[in-house]
Design a protein around this motif. Structure first.
Motif, short mmCIF file in Angstrom:
data_model
loop_
_atom_site.label_atom_id
_atom_site.label_comp_id
_atom_site.label_asym_id
_atom_site.label_seq_id
_atom_site.Cartn_x
_atom_site.Cartn_y
_atom_site.Cartn_z
N PHE A 1 0.86 -1.18 0.00
CA PHE A 1 0.00 0.00 0.00
C PHE A 1 0.89 1.23 0.00
O PHE A 1 1.85 1.31 0.76
CB PHE A 1 -0.91 0.01 1.24
N ARG A 2 0.57 2.20 -0.85
CA ARG A 2 1.33 3.45 -0.92
C ARG A 2 0.40 4.65 -0.81
O ARG A 2 -0.66 4.67 -1.42
CB ARG A 2 2.10 3.55 -2.23
N ASN A 3 0.85 5.64 -0.06
CA ASN A 3 0.20 6.95 -0.07
C ASN A 3 0.90 7.79 -1.12
O ASN A 3 2.07 7.55 -1.45
CB ASN A 3 0.34 7.64 1.30
N LYS A 4 0.23 8.81 -1.59
CA LYS A 4 0.80 9.68 -2.63
C LYS A 4 2.03 10.43 -2.13
O LYS A 4 2.90 10.77 -2.92
CB LYS A 4 -0.24 10.67 -3.12
N PHE B 1 6.76 1.97 1.25
CA PHE B 1 5.41 1.45 1.13
C PHE B 1 5.03 0.82 2.46
O PHE B 1 5.88 0.63 3.33
CB PHE B 1 5.26 0.45 -0.02
N VAL B 2 3.77 0.52 2.61
CA VAL B 2 3.29 -0.15 3.82
C VAL B 2 2.99 -1.59 3.47
O VAL B 2 2.38 -1.86 2.43
CB VAL B 2 2.02 0.55 4.37
N ILE B 3 3.42 -2.51 4.33
CA ILE B 3 2.92 -3.88 4.25
C ILE B 3 1.66 -3.87 5.10
O ILE B 3 1.71 -3.74 6.32
CB ILE B 3 3.94 -4.91 4.75
N PHE C 1 2.91 -1.79 8.77
CA PHE C 1 4.23 -1.22 9.00
C PHE C 1 4.70 -0.45 7.77
O PHE C 1 4.66 -0.98 6.65
CB PHE C 1 5.26 -2.31 9.27
N LEU C 2 5.17 0.76 8.00
CA LEU C 2 5.88 1.47 6.95
C LEU C 2 7.19 0.74 6.70
O LEU C 2 7.86 0.32 7.64
CB LEU C 2 6.15 2.92 7.36
N ASN D 1 14.37 -1.38 -3.83
CA ASN D 1 13.69 -1.73 -5.08
C ASN D 1 12.18 -1.80 -4.89
O ASN D 1 11.52 -2.71 -5.40
CB ASN D 1 14.23 -3.06 -5.61
N ALA D 2 11.64 -0.86 -4.15
CA ALA D 2 10.21 -0.86 -3.84
C ALA D 2 9.35 -0.84 -5.09
O ALA D 2 8.25 -1.40 -5.10
CB ALA D 2 9.87 0.33 -2.94
N ASP D 3 9.84 -0.22 -6.16
CA ASP D 3 9.03 -0.15 -7.38
C ASP D 3 8.92 -1.49 -8.10
O ASP D 3 8.20 -1.61 -9.09
CB ASP D 3 9.55 0.94 -8.32
N ASP D 4 9.60 -2.53 -7.60
CA ASP D 4 9.43 -3.89 -8.14
C ASP D 4 8.08 -4.48 -7.76
O ASP D 4 7.68 -5.52 -8.29
CB ASP D 4 10.53 -4.84 -7.63
N PHE D 5 7.38 -3.85 -6.82
CA PHE D 5 6.12 -4.40 -6.30
C PHE D 5 4.98 -3.42 -6.55
O PHE D 5 5.10 -2.23 -6.29
CB PHE D 5 6.26 -4.71 -4.80
#
Length: 151
Positions: A69-72, A79-81, A97-98, A103-107
């Motif tokens: 989950f991502r906020n703008k 990201f948050v799991i 959890f934040l 490589n967060a953009d892989d998900f």
């Protein structure tokens, strides 16, 4: 009246003190290297406790799963799991959890992942516990996707 006559052998005393220190070091190592395993049963309890007692969680290893989950306003590598916490039959809130991962953009958003990392002190509108992810993998959506409020 009693008189005690104690003979202290300095060499034996040093060995006993060294053994005691070694025992404390082993206990400390075990406690600090224990991995916290979050699941749908304890998710919100651990999350709440980590926010209320941050100093006890910083530096600990944790494994958790949820959806991305991502906020703008998140930084690129954040990201948050997340999980959906049931409030009642018609209402749920996103909790989690934040996380920080290079490589967060892989998900993709809403993609289910399982991650292991170290809890660090993060900052998102104030200090919060944050997971610095070491390993992460995509998983299939579990049967039990919701979590209940903390006990």
């Amino acid at each position: 009246m009693k008189i005690w006559n104690i003979k202290i052998n300095i060499q034996n005393l040093i060995w006993i003190l060294l053994l005691i220190l070694l025992l404390f070091a082993i206990i400390y190592f075990i406690c600090m290297n224990t991995t916290i395993h979050m699941n749908h049963n304890n998710f919100t309890t651990i999350l709440r406790d980590s926010h209320q007692n941050m100093s006890q969680y910083i530096g600990k290893r944790i494994t958790t799963s949820g959806y991305v989950f991502r906020n703008k306003d998140f930084e690129k590598n954040y990201f948050v799991i997340a999980r959906d916490m049931l409030i009642n039959e018609t209402q749920a809130h996103i909790v989690g959890f934040l996380c920080s991962y290079d490589n967060a953009d892989d998900f993709e958003n809403n993609e289910w992942v399982e991650a292991t990392g170290i809890i660090t002190l993060g900052d998102y509108f104030g200090p919060i516990p944050m997971i610095k992810i070491e390993t992460i993998k995509k998983i299939t959506t579990p049967n039990d996707i919701f979590v209940n409020p903390p006990k």
